[in-house]
Design an enzyme around this catalytic site. Structure first.
Site, PDB file in Angstrom:
ATOM      1  N   GLY A 149       8.586   9.579   3.305  1.00  0.00           N
ATOM      2  CA  GLY A 149       7.222   9.188   2.959  1.00  0.00           C
ATOM      3  C   GLY A 149       6.652  10.087   1.892  1.00  0.00           C
TER       4      GLY A 149
ATOM      5  N   CYS B  48      14.198  12.883   5.593  1.00  0.00           N
ATOM      6  CA  CYS B  48      13.277  13.460   4.612  1.00  0.00           C
ATOM      7  C   CYS B  48      11.925  13.792   5.268  1.00  0.00           C
ATOM      8  CB  CYS B  48      13.140  12.527   3.419  1.00  0.00           C
ATOM      9  SG  CYS B  48      12.575  13.400   1.954  1.00  0.00           S
ATOM     10  N   TYR B  49      10.882  13.019   4.986  1.00  0.00           N
ATOM     11  CA  TYR B  49       9.612  13.277   5.670  1.00  0.00           C
ATOM     12  C   TYR B  49       9.824  13.267   7.180  1.00  0.00           C
ATOM     13  CZ  TYR B  49       4.601  12.936   6.859  1.00  0.00           C
ATOM     14  OH  TYR B  49       3.337  13.164   7.354  1.00  0.00           O
TER      15      TYR B  49
ATOM     16  N   HIS C 236      18.598  11.099   1.707  1.00  0.00           N
ATOM     17  CA  HIS C 236      18.385   9.695   2.072  1.00  0.00           C
ATOM     18  C   HIS C 236      19.724   8.981   2.258  1.00  0.00           C
ATOM     19  CE1 HIS C 236      14.006   9.283   1.491  1.00  0.00           C
ATOM     20  NE2 HIS C 236      14.171  10.312   0.672  1.00  0.00           N
TER      21      HIS C 236
ATOM     22  N   GLU D  90      20.138   6.007   3.318  1.00  0.00           N
ATOM     23  CA  GLU D  90      19.974   4.550   3.187  1.00  0.00           C
ATOM     24  C   GLU D  90      20.174   4.049   1.761  1.00  0.00           C
ATOM     25  OE1 GLU D  90      17.661   6.823   3.617  1.00  0.00           O
ATOM     26  OE2 GLU D  90      15.667   6.214   2.969  1.00  0.00           O
TER      27      GLU D  90
ATOM     28  N   ASP E  23      13.479 -20.097   0.460  1.00  0.00           N
ATOM     29  CA  ASP E  23      12.894 -19.756   1.760  1.00  0.00           C
ATOM     30  C   ASP E  23      12.462 -21.005   2.524  1.00  0.00           C
ATOM     31  OD1 ASP E  23      13.178 -17.303   0.632  1.00  0.00           O
ATOM     32  OD2 ASP E  23      11.063 -17.070   0.145  1.00  0.00           O
TER      33      ASP E  23
ATOM     34  N   LYS F  98      15.417 -11.317   2.273  1.00  0.00           N
ATOM     35  CA  LYS F  98      15.830 -12.376   1.345  1.00  0.00           C
ATOM     36  C   LYS F  98      17.348 -12.570   1.300  1.00  0.00           C
ATOM     37  CE  LYS F  98      14.175 -15.081  -2.120  1.00  0.00           C
ATOM     38  NZ  LYS F  98      12.896 -15.819  -2.077  1.00  0.00           N
TER      39      LYS F  98
END
Ligand SMILES: Nc1ncnc2c1ncn2[C@@H]1O[C@H](COP(=O)(O)OP(=O)(O)OP(=O)(O)O)[C@@H](O)[C@H]1O
Ligand SMILES: O=c1[nH]c(=O)c2[nH+]cn([C@@H]3O[C@H](COP(=O)(O)O)[C@@H](O)[C@H]3O)c2[nH]1
Ligand SMILES: NC(=O)CC[C@H](N)C(=O)O
Ligand SMILES: [Mg+2]
Length: 545
Positions: A70, A97-98, A191, A193, A250, A401
């Site tokens: 964050g 991280c945060y 990170h 991710e 969608d 998506k």
């Protein structure tokens, strides 16, 4: 959850009650949703909630918790903090991280601004530690002693909290990885991710599978079966559902799921507002009815929209007219369709409205940061369910998506449609600067058709996120066949983006562009100039209005 609370009989439980679920608490990092994505790629179900989530208000127990990164500093007066009950829940916790800094803050407030910001690649070194508990080594199990990671921080731990050991370091971070010696708490400064941390997914897997013992049984097929069962019990044996379907990925995927679940008691409606792409209404109709067996009602309202848009130059006014007229057209016809079906299908009244809401929309609306400033009023059909007193069905609410694309493909939706560039509800009207006239719509449609056909022929369609032709305000002078032409100016736009929040112009080969411009000049009557627009977003937006 796929409903706004409406139930009919025995509705199957939501995914977090069926699957082991890792809860990601969001502190506002740009990458938080990627944590959820990585987990789902590992077939571990995951949901994201704001960092301020009160655990007492959570109706289910997570298998593990991840605290995201964050932009704040944990020691700042207004910094967000997790509900301390998180540390009493007795489930494994991973702070990123945060999130790492938040764990350290909770265990003794030893976090401060670092002397150096660490942004970008870093070399992580795994540390030997003296801890006796087996869990401590599980986060980095089977990973190399040295690995590349990606960092983005300015704060750091000033001291190791009590009962923690260091499990990894970098040259700038003495506490790049920490673990609690008794409880299953871990913190990492990098990170995992992002793709710039090549072994990142393995770190996330080690946490979810080795530490949390989450089962890897979340798959798209099981999702489809459950969602169909949910829709069936929600709607009941006679209930009817209507949905606005644009032919975009969608709404089409949502419609196909609906069709599988309740057959002809689902009514799809496309509004031809006169500012669709060339031939689009007919094309969508053919794909949906012939290709997918979905009965699509096309409302031809082109004249109605174009008459109302006459003389209107203000972008927000244009959007409002289109949004409101859309609702009027839809409501008028939907009720008639329902009446007819009540008689012919011996079905009940229409109770539900289908919407193709995706998980990013849900995340945006639950963000603790609050609503962001309105740059443009996005057209949507949100006003409809309330006005017609309908309940919402949102079968894609838990999906991203790219998951919707995978789902669409598995439901037999043609590749072409699954990978179609997004197209805004107000359509070409926001690609014509100033007043919308029939002539400008024709010019935009014809130029767009050529541009997109050439992009496809060059094999570039999938590399580009969105491309279109727009008509600029005013006219320019040209010369054709020795005659003066006072014609329109077309702007071509093609961008690359991952989230449509920022974007960059696509770099075409100049000779290729010249050929496209030549074709548009020759084939579209009334065009004097064609320009290629290269402004990034920001400062520009993708659409012109
Ligand atoms: N011309 C239209 N007729 C009927 N419904 C429409 C029309 N334009 C937009 N909608 C509705 O508005 C919703 C939002 O449009 P949006 O363009 O964001 O999504 P989409 O068309 O489903 O997918 P994509 O983002 O790929 O275009 C659609 O899902 C659809 O329900
Ligand atoms: O359904 C929609 N209704 C709208 O009113 C609308 N305005 C912009 N867009 C789409 O949103 C993305 C970002 O566009 P902007 O950079 O122009 O804001 C791009 O993909 C745009 O096409 C819309 N989609
Ligand atoms: N990416 C992050 O989570 C940053 C955390 C914190 N704001 C720092 O600068 O260290
Ligand atoms: Mg669309």
């Amino acid at each position: 959850m796929a409903t706004n609370g409406a139930t009919n009989g025995d509705v199957p439980p939501p995914p977090h009650s069926i699957y082991d679920t890792i809860l990601v608490l969001d502190f506002g990092s740009q990458y938080t949703h990627l944590i959820t994505r990585r987990l789902r790629e590992l077939n571990v179900y995951s949901e994201l909630l704001p960092c301020t989530q009160k655990l007492s208000e959570l109706s289910w127990k997570p298998t593990g918790i991840i605290l995201s990164g964050g932009p704040y500093s944990v020691y700042a007066a207004d910094a967000p903090h997790v509900d301390p009950a998180v540390f009493e829940l007795d489930v494994p916790i991973l702070g990123i991280c945060y999130g790492l800094q938040e764990i350290a803050w909770h265990h003794g407030k030893n976090v401060a601004a670092g002397d150096k910001r660490e942004y970008g690649r870093a070399a992580l070194k795994l540390e030997k530690h003296a801890a006796t508990s087996a869990h401590v080594s599980q986060l980095f199990a089977d990973l190399p002693q040295d690995m590349e990671v990606w960092m983005s921080h300015g704060d750091k731990l000033s001291k190791l909290p009590d009962n923690f050991v260091t499990i990894a370091t970098t040259s700038n971070s003495s506490f790049a990885g920490i673990a609690h010696t008794e409880k299953e708490y871990f913190g990492i400064q990098f990170h995992p991710e992002v793709t710039h941390t090549p072994m990142g997914t393995r770190v996330i897997k080690n946490f979810a599978v080795n530490v949390c013992k989450a089962r890897q049984d979340w798959t798209m097929t099981s999702f489809v079966d459950q969602e169909i069962a949910r829709i069936r019990s929600l709607v009941g044996p006679k209930g009817q559902v209507i949905g606005a379907v644009s032919g975009g990925v969608d709404s089409t995927v949502a419609a196909k799921l609906m069709k599988e679940a309740i057959g002809d008691r689902f009514h799809a409606v496309l509004v031809d507002n006169g500012v669709l792409r060339k031939g689009e209404a007919a094309q969508v109709h053919a794909t949906l009815t012939k290709g997918l067996g979905i009965q699509l009602h096309v409302i031809d309202a082109a004249d109605r929209f174009l008459d109302l848009l006459k003389g209107v130059a203000d972008p927000e006014k244009k959007r409002k007219i289109i949004g409101n007229t859309f609702i009027d057209c839809f409501e008028e016809r939907a009720l008639a369709i329902a009446k007819e079906a009540e008689n012919t299908l011996n079905a009940g009244p229409i109770e539900f409205f289908l919407q193709g809401t995706l998980y990013p929309d849900v995340i945006e609306s639950i963000s603790f940061k609050g609503p962001s400033q309105t740059i443009k009023t996005h057209h949507n059909v949100g006003g409809l369910p309330e006005r017609m007193s309908l309940k919402l069905i949102e079968p894609l609410r838990e999906l991203f998506k790219d998951e919707v694309r995978v789902l669409g493909t598995s439901l037999g939706i043609p590749e072409d449609l699954v990978w179609r560039h997004p197209f805004p509800g107000p359509g070409i009207a926001i690609r014509i600067i100033g007043e919308v006239t029939r002539e400008k719509v024709r010019i935009a449609q014809e130029a767009d058709e050529i541009f997109i056909a050439e992009i496809r022929a060059a094999g570039l369609y999938r590399q580009i996120s969105q491309a279109f032709a727009a008509v600029m305000e005013g006219r320019a002078v040209g010369v054709v066949g020795d005659q003066r032409l006072h014609g329109y100016i077309i702007a071509l736009r093609a961008v690359q983006t991952t989230d449509f929040m920022t974007a960059r112009a696509f770099r075409f080969d100049m000779e290729w562009l010249e050929r496209v411009v030549e074709r548009i000049g020759n084939e579209v009557e009334g065009v004097a100039r064609v320009v290629y627009e290269v402004t990034s977003k920001p400062p520009a937006t993708i659409e012109f209005e």
